[in-house]
Motif scaffolding. Structure first.
Motif, short mmCIF file in Angstrom:
data_model
loop_
_atom_site.label_atom_id
_atom_site.label_comp_id
_atom_site.label_asym_id
_atom_site.label_seq_id
_atom_site.Cartn_x
_atom_site.Cartn_y
_atom_site.Cartn_z
N LYS A 144 15.78 15.60 -4.89
CA LYS A 144 14.36 15.28 -4.94
C LYS A 144 13.53 16.43 -4.40
O LYS A 144 12.52 16.83 -5.00
N VAL A 145 13.93 16.98 -3.27
CA VAL A 145 13.19 18.09 -2.65
C VAL A 145 13.17 19.30 -3.59
O VAL A 145 12.18 20.03 -3.68
N ALA A 146 14.27 19.51 -4.32
CA ALA A 146 14.37 20.66 -5.22
C ALA A 146 13.44 20.54 -6.43
O ALA A 146 13.14 21.54 -7.08
N GLY A 147 13.02 19.32 -6.74
CA GLY A 147 12.12 19.13 -7.87
C GLY A 147 12.69 18.32 -9.02
O GLY A 147 12.03 18.15 -10.05
N LEU A 148 13.91 17.81 -8.85
CA LEU A 148 14.47 16.90 -9.86
C LEU A 148 13.89 15.51 -9.66
O LEU A 148 13.58 15.10 -8.54
N SER A 149 13.78 14.77 -10.75
CA SER A 149 13.20 13.43 -10.64
C SER A 149 14.17 12.33 -11.05
O SER A 149 13.96 11.18 -10.68
N SER A 150 15.21 12.69 -11.84
CA SER A 150 16.06 11.66 -12.44
C SER A 150 17.51 12.12 -12.47
O SER A 150 17.79 13.32 -12.45
N VAL A 151 18.43 11.15 -12.56
CA VAL A 151 19.85 11.48 -12.68
C VAL A 151 20.53 10.57 -13.69
O VAL A 151 20.04 9.46 -13.98
N GLU A 152 21.64 11.08 -14.20
CA GLU A 152 22.59 10.25 -14.94
C GLU A 152 23.82 10.11 -14.05
O GLU A 152 24.47 11.10 -13.72
N LEU A 153 24.14 8.91 -13.67
CA LEU A 153 25.28 8.65 -12.79
C LEU A 153 26.55 8.52 -13.62
O LEU A 153 26.64 7.67 -14.51
N VAL A 154 27.52 9.37 -13.34
CA VAL A 154 28.78 9.38 -14.08
C VAL A 154 29.72 8.33 -13.47
O VAL A 154 30.10 8.42 -12.30
N LEU A 155 30.10 7.34 -14.27
CA LEU A 155 31.02 6.31 -13.82
C LEU A 155 32.43 6.78 -14.16
O LEU A 155 33.00 6.44 -15.19
N ASP A 156 32.99 7.59 -13.28
CA ASP A 156 34.23 8.32 -13.59
C ASP A 156 35.49 7.51 -13.28
O ASP A 156 36.36 7.94 -12.53
N TYR A 157 35.58 6.34 -13.91
CA TYR A 157 36.80 5.54 -13.82
C TYR A 157 37.87 6.16 -14.72
O TYR A 157 37.58 6.74 -15.75
N LYS A 158 39.13 5.99 -14.31
CA LYS A 158 40.24 6.60 -15.06
C LYS A 158 40.96 5.64 -15.98
O LYS A 158 41.52 6.06 -17.00
N ASN A 159 40.98 4.37 -15.63
CA ASN A 159 41.79 3.43 -16.41
C ASN A 159 41.22 2.01 -16.31
O ASN A 159 40.27 1.75 -15.55
N LEU A 160 41.82 1.10 -17.04
CA LEU A 160 41.36 -0.29 -17.07
C LEU A 160 41.49 -0.95 -15.71
O LEU A 160 40.59 -1.67 -15.27
N GLU A 161 42.60 -0.72 -15.04
CA GLU A 161 42.84 -1.37 -13.75
C GLU A 161 41.78 -0.99 -12.73
O GLU A 161 41.28 -1.84 -11.98
#
Length: 272
Positions: free
Chosen positions: A32-49
């Motif tokens: 935020k301080v750097a000047g970004l306003s938004s993010v895409e959060l990566v849901l880095d799951y590997k498997n079904l379990e």
């Protein structure tokens, strides 16, 4: 193509965003301080379990709260992309399990009031003799998941992909989403080798809902900072503006400092 000036947007008005995962060292407050306003959060799951366990969900909940505290917009989530979680698998039992797992994550994202979710149409490699079957399976998955996402207040977006993956051209992307009217498209400009990003953007004009921004060498994806590769950024910005794109300019650059992303975007604007 002539631009419709009533529809055209101004890139200078777009928000600046970045992809963000639990492994990234940058805090929402620092972004935020750097000047970004938004993010895409990566849901880095590997498997079904892993998806149906509670441990990682708690970590994501903490991250979402940090974004809220920093007054950062959670623009989108990126659903997981592994061989086990491939929505184009042709085995019906496996594909049903994948759809249910991705639906579980969409439900989690809906609880955070996320309005966009990005999904990969396939994993790879995909052999030529199986491509048609994989296209059919993927199309059905996108139809079902995009309809479900819409019911949750989320716009699902299928991402264009490189190499032998599905959706490696605008023509194939159009086939994949033909029967999924509620499905949008994520244009990853670093994944397009068989046509220019600007051409892809104009062809998918009415369906592009979000973007991934980085540069490459014209041969394979690199996720470099814009300006370090071969992409014509004036063409990209002009095409996005012409189609009326009004989402964030969302960087997906490897090992980038938030300040460098903001500086990069300002430099791109100065060159247009």
């Amino acid at each position: 193509m002539k631009s419709d000036r009533n529809k055209r947007t101004n890139p200078a008005d777009w928000r600046i965003a970045t992809s963000w995962s639990l492994r990234d060292g940058h805090t929402p407050a620092a972004m935020k301080v750097a000047g970004l306003s938004s993010v895409e959060l990566v849901l880095d799951y590997k498997n079904l379990e892993e998806i149906f366990s509670d441990g990682k969900r708690q970590l994501f909940e903490i991250s979402v709260q940090q974004l809220h505290d920093a007054q950062m917009e959670l623009w989108s989530v990126h659903l997981p992309f592994t061989r086990e979680l491939d929505i184009s698998v042709t085995d019906p039992v496996h594909r049903r399990a994948v759809i249910e797992a991705q639906a579980e994550l969409l439900q989690m994202a809906a609880s955070w009031n996320v309005q966009h979710a990005v999904i990969h149409p396939s994993y790879e490699p995909i052999e030529d003799d199986e491509r048609e079957a994989r296209i059919a399976a993927c199309s059905e998955s996108l139809r079902e998941l995009s309809s479900l996402a819409t019911s949750m207040g989320i716009r699902l977006a299928a991402e264009c992909l490189p190499r032998t993956c599905l959706a490696n051209t605008s023509e194939e992307m159009l086939r994949l989403i033909a029967d999924a009217p509620e499905c949008g498209v994520c244009c990853d400009v670093n994944h397009l080798y068989q046509e220019s990003p600007a051409s892809f953007i104009r062809t998918l004009e009415g369906r592009i809902t979000t973007i991934h921004i980085s540069d490459f060498d014209g041969i394979d994806e690199k996720h470099w900072m814009p300006g370090e590769g071969v992409i014509d950024w004036n063409d990209v910005l002009d095409a996005l503006a012409d189609i009326g794109y009004n989402g964030p300019f969302l960087f997906e650059v490897i090992k980038s400092e938030p300040e460098a992303l903001v500086t990069c975007y300002k430099t791109l604007l100065e060159r247009t």
